[in-house]
Design a protein around this motif. Sequence first.
Motif, PDB file in Angstrom:
ATOM      1  N   VAL A   1       0.843  -1.195   0.000  1.00 57.32           N
ATOM      2  CA  VAL A   1       0.000   0.000   0.000  1.00 57.32           C
ATOM      3  C   VAL A   1       0.878   1.243   0.000  1.00 57.32           C
ATOM      4  O   VAL A   1       2.052   1.208   0.382  1.00 57.32           O
ATOM      5  CB  VAL A   1      -0.946   0.023   1.217  1.00 57.32           C
ATOM      6  N   ASP A   2       0.298   2.354  -0.420  1.00 56.29           N
ATOM      7  CA  ASP A   2       0.985   3.636  -0.400  1.00 56.29           C
ATOM      8  C   ASP A   2       1.273   4.005   1.053  1.00 56.29           C
ATOM      9  O   ASP A   2       0.356   4.178   1.856  1.00 56.29           O
ATOM     10  CB  ASP A   2       0.080   4.685  -1.045  1.00 56.29           C
ATOM     11  N   PRO A   3       2.539   4.143   1.444  1.00 56.38           N
ATOM     12  CA  PRO A   3       2.858   4.393   2.856  1.00 56.38           C
ATOM     13  C   PRO A   3       2.337   5.730   3.372  1.00 56.38           C
ATOM     14  O   PRO A   3       1.997   5.850   4.552  1.00 56.38           O
ATOM     15  CB  PRO A   3       4.387   4.327   2.897  1.00 56.38           C
ATOM     16  N   VAL A   4       2.258   6.730   2.514  1.00 55.40           N
ATOM     17  CA  VAL A   4       1.753   8.032   2.959  1.00 55.40           C
ATOM     18  C   VAL A   4       0.255   7.936   3.232  1.00 55.40           C
ATOM     19  O   VAL A   4      -0.245   8.456   4.240  1.00 55.40           O
ATOM     20  CB  VAL A   4       2.055   9.119   1.907  1.00 55.40           C
ATOM     21  N   TRP A   5      -0.475   7.280   2.345  1.00 56.29           N
ATOM     22  CA  TRP A   5      -1.910   7.059   2.580  1.00 56.29           C
ATOM     23  C   TRP A   5      -2.112   6.222   3.837  1.00 56.29           C
ATOM     24  O   TRP A   5      -2.981   6.521   4.665  1.00 56.29           O
ATOM     25  CB  TRP A   5      -2.530   6.359   1.377  1.00 56.29           C
ATOM     26  N   ALA A   6      -1.323   5.177   4.005  1.00 54.45           N
ATOM     27  CA  ALA A   6      -1.451   4.317   5.184  1.00 54.45           C
ATOM     28  C   ALA A   6      -1.190   5.112   6.458  1.00 54.45           C
ATOM     29  O   ALA A   6      -1.875   4.927   7.474  1.00 54.45           O
ATOM     30  CB  ALA A   6      -0.488   3.135   5.079  1.00 54.45           C
TER      31      ALA A   6
ATOM     32  N   PHE B   1       6.598   5.440   5.802  1.00 56.14           N
ATOM     33  CA  PHE B   1       5.401   5.439   6.648  1.00 56.14           C
ATOM     34  C   PHE B   1       5.633   6.252   7.908  1.00 56.14           C
ATOM     35  O   PHE B   1       4.812   7.112   8.273  1.00 56.14           O
ATOM     36  CB  PHE B   1       5.024   4.003   7.010  1.00 56.14           C
ATOM     37  N   LEU B   2       6.748   6.010   8.594  1.00 54.43           N
ATOM     38  CA  LEU B   2       7.019   6.710   9.847  1.00 54.43           C
ATOM     39  C   LEU B   2       7.239   8.204   9.611  1.00 54.43           C
ATOM     40  O   LEU B   2       6.813   9.039  10.421  1.00 54.43           O
ATOM     41  CB  LEU B   2       8.215   6.093  10.554  1.00 54.43           C
TER      42      LEU B   2
ATOM     43  N   ALA C   1     -12.441  -4.497  17.547  1.00 53.42           N
ATOM     44  CA  ALA C   1     -12.330  -4.259  16.109  1.00 53.42           C
ATOM     45  C   ALA C   1     -10.872  -4.336  15.684  1.00 53.42           C
ATOM     46  O   ALA C   1      -9.962  -4.378  16.516  1.00 53.42           O
ATOM     47  CB  ALA C   1     -12.934  -2.897  15.739  1.00 53.42           C
ATOM     48  N   ALA C   2     -10.654  -4.343  14.365  1.00 57.02           N
ATOM     49  CA  ALA C   2      -9.309  -4.352  13.797  1.00 57.02           C
ATOM     50  C   ALA C   2      -9.389  -3.767  12.396  1.00 57.02           C
ATOM     51  O   ALA C   2     -10.438  -3.816  11.753  1.00 57.02           O
ATOM     52  CB  ALA C   2      -8.734  -5.767  13.753  1.00 57.02           C
ATOM     53  N   THR C   3      -8.250  -3.222  11.934  1.00 59.15           N
ATOM     54  CA  THR C   3      -8.183  -2.664  10.585  1.00 59.15           C
ATOM     55  C   THR C   3      -7.003  -3.269   9.846  1.00 59.15           C
ATOM     56  O   THR C   3      -5.929  -3.473  10.427  1.00 59.15           O
ATOM     57  CB  THR C   3      -8.015  -1.126  10.623  1.00 59.15           C
ATOM     58  N   VAL C   4      -7.211  -3.538   8.562  1.00 64.55           N
ATOM     59  CA  VAL C   4      -6.161  -4.083   7.701  1.00 64.55           C
ATOM     60  C   VAL C   4      -6.038  -3.199   6.476  1.00 64.55           C
ATOM     61  O   VAL C   4      -7.042  -2.896   5.807  1.00 64.55           O
ATOM     62  CB  VAL C   4      -6.494  -5.525   7.262  1.00 64.55           C
ATOM     63  N   LEU C   5      -4.825  -2.757   6.177  1.00 64.71           N
ATOM     64  CA  LEU C   5      -4.550  -1.987   4.970  1.00 64.71           C
ATOM     65  C   LEU C   5      -3.719  -2.857   4.038  1.00 64.71           C
ATOM     66  O   LEU C   5      -2.566  -3.172   4.330  1.00 64.71           O
ATOM     67  CB  LEU C   5      -3.795  -0.692   5.299  1.00 64.71           C
TER      68      LEU C   5
END
Length: 450
Positions: free
Chosen positions: A239-244, A276-277, A378-382
Motif C-alpha cells: 500500500v501507499d505508505p503516505v496514505w497508510a 510510513f514513519l 475491532a481491527a483494521t487491515v490496509l
Amino acid sequence: MTTMHAIDVHSPRDSQLVGWLPTATPSEVSSALSTARSAFPGWAATPAAERGTALREAAAALRERANDLATVVETETGRPFASAREGVLAGVSTLEQYAELGPVHRGRSLLGSAVDFMVPEPRGLVVALTPWNDPVAVACGLLGAALVTGNVVVHKPSERCPHTGLLLATVLRPHFPAGVLQTLVGDGEVGSALVGSPDVDLVAHVGSTATGRAIARTSSAKLLLENGGNDPLLVDDDVDPVWAASQAALGAFTNAGQLCTSVERIYLHKAIATPFLEALCAQAREWNTDPQPLVDTRHREFVHEQVSGALAAGASALVGGSVPDGPGAFYPATVLADCGSAMRVMCEETFGPVAPVQLVSSFEEGLTEACTGDYGLAATVLTASMENAQRAWRELPVGTVKVNAVFGGAPGGAAQPRGASGTGFGYGPELLDEMTTTKVVHLGVPRTRS
C-alpha cells in the motif's frame, strides 16, 4: 434529603471548575427503580407505532437543541464544538432509525399441526450506563432501542459529563409518559446500586472493561456490554505508505484517541517503514498544531504512564511523549517506534492520542501479532491483496474487521464485541433483539362439544 456527595466537573482545557452536581441518594435510586417498574405495564402495552412516534418527536427536539448539547459536551469533555455537534446529530439519526425500525420489529411463524408463532416482547426495566467520550450518540443508541421496544429506562451518564446527561434527559423525557425515562447523576457507587438491584431486567453498559467485569460479578440481569479495546492496525507492504500513515493518524488521533474503535497498536511491514514513519510523524505534528485535551488530568496520567513504560522498555518517541506545561489535560499526538509486543502500550487499551508502531517482517507475522490479546472489539487491515484481506477478516478474533478504512460503515450497521471487549450486539436492528425477549405461542384447535 442528604446526598452521597457532589461531583465536580473541571474544564479539560483550563482546569477551571465548570459546575458541580449532587449524586443520587440511595432513596432516590430506589425511587427511580420503583417508578420505572410501575410505568412499565402501560408503556409496554402502548402500540408500537405510538412508541415510534414518541421517539421520532424526541429526535426532532434533540435536533433543535443540537448546539446546546454540543456546547455542554465541549465544556465537560474538551471535545471541539464541531465534532461534538456531529456526535449529537449522530444521536438524532440513531433515534430516527429506531423510530422506524421499532414498529416493524417482528417475530416469525412456524408451520406445524396448528399455528406456532414467536413474538418479541420488552424485557422490562433497563439500566443504561453510558460513557463520556461520545455521550449523546451512545446514549441515544441504547435509550432509543430500549424505549421503542417497550422497555422503561433508568439512565446514568458518566460522572465525567453529568450536565450533558441531564440536558439530554431534559430534551427527551417530555416525549414519553412519566417514569418511562429517568436520569440519575452519580458515580460508581450509584451505578453499583442500580446494576445490583433485583428489579433490573437488563444492564446496558458502554465503558471500561474493569467496570464491565464488575457489573458481571454483581448483576443478575441480562448484560449488554461494550467495553475496552486494543484495536490493531495491520499495514501490508503493497500500500501507499503516505496514505497508510494518514489512515493510522486518523485512527489514533481522532478525538484525542478517545474512541472505542481507535487504533491502539500498529503492525507495520518493515519494507515501507521509513516513508510510513516519516509521514506519520508529519501527520502527528499537524494534529498537534490544534490539540484537543484528554477528558481530565487523571486520564492523562494513565495515558502517560503507558507511554513512559514503553520508553523505559526501549521504545522511541519520534513525536510527543511528554506532558506539556500549562493548565488543562492536554497530551500531544505521539508516535512511538521500536515497540515490542510485551509493552503495555501494545497489549492494553491506552485510550489516548498514541500511535505505537511495531515492525514485522511479513504480513503473516503481523497478522499473528494482531490476533493476540484478550480484547475483541475491532481491527483494521490496509492491503492491496485480496488474498491477505480475506485471510485477515477470517482469522482476526474481533467483532468488526475494517479493510482499507479505519472508520466507516453502512447506516444501521451493528457490532458484536468479543472477549474482554464485551458481549451482545450494539446498534443496528440487532440491538432491538437484545432489548427484547421472545415468547413462543402454540395455538391449537380446541375440541368442541358435540
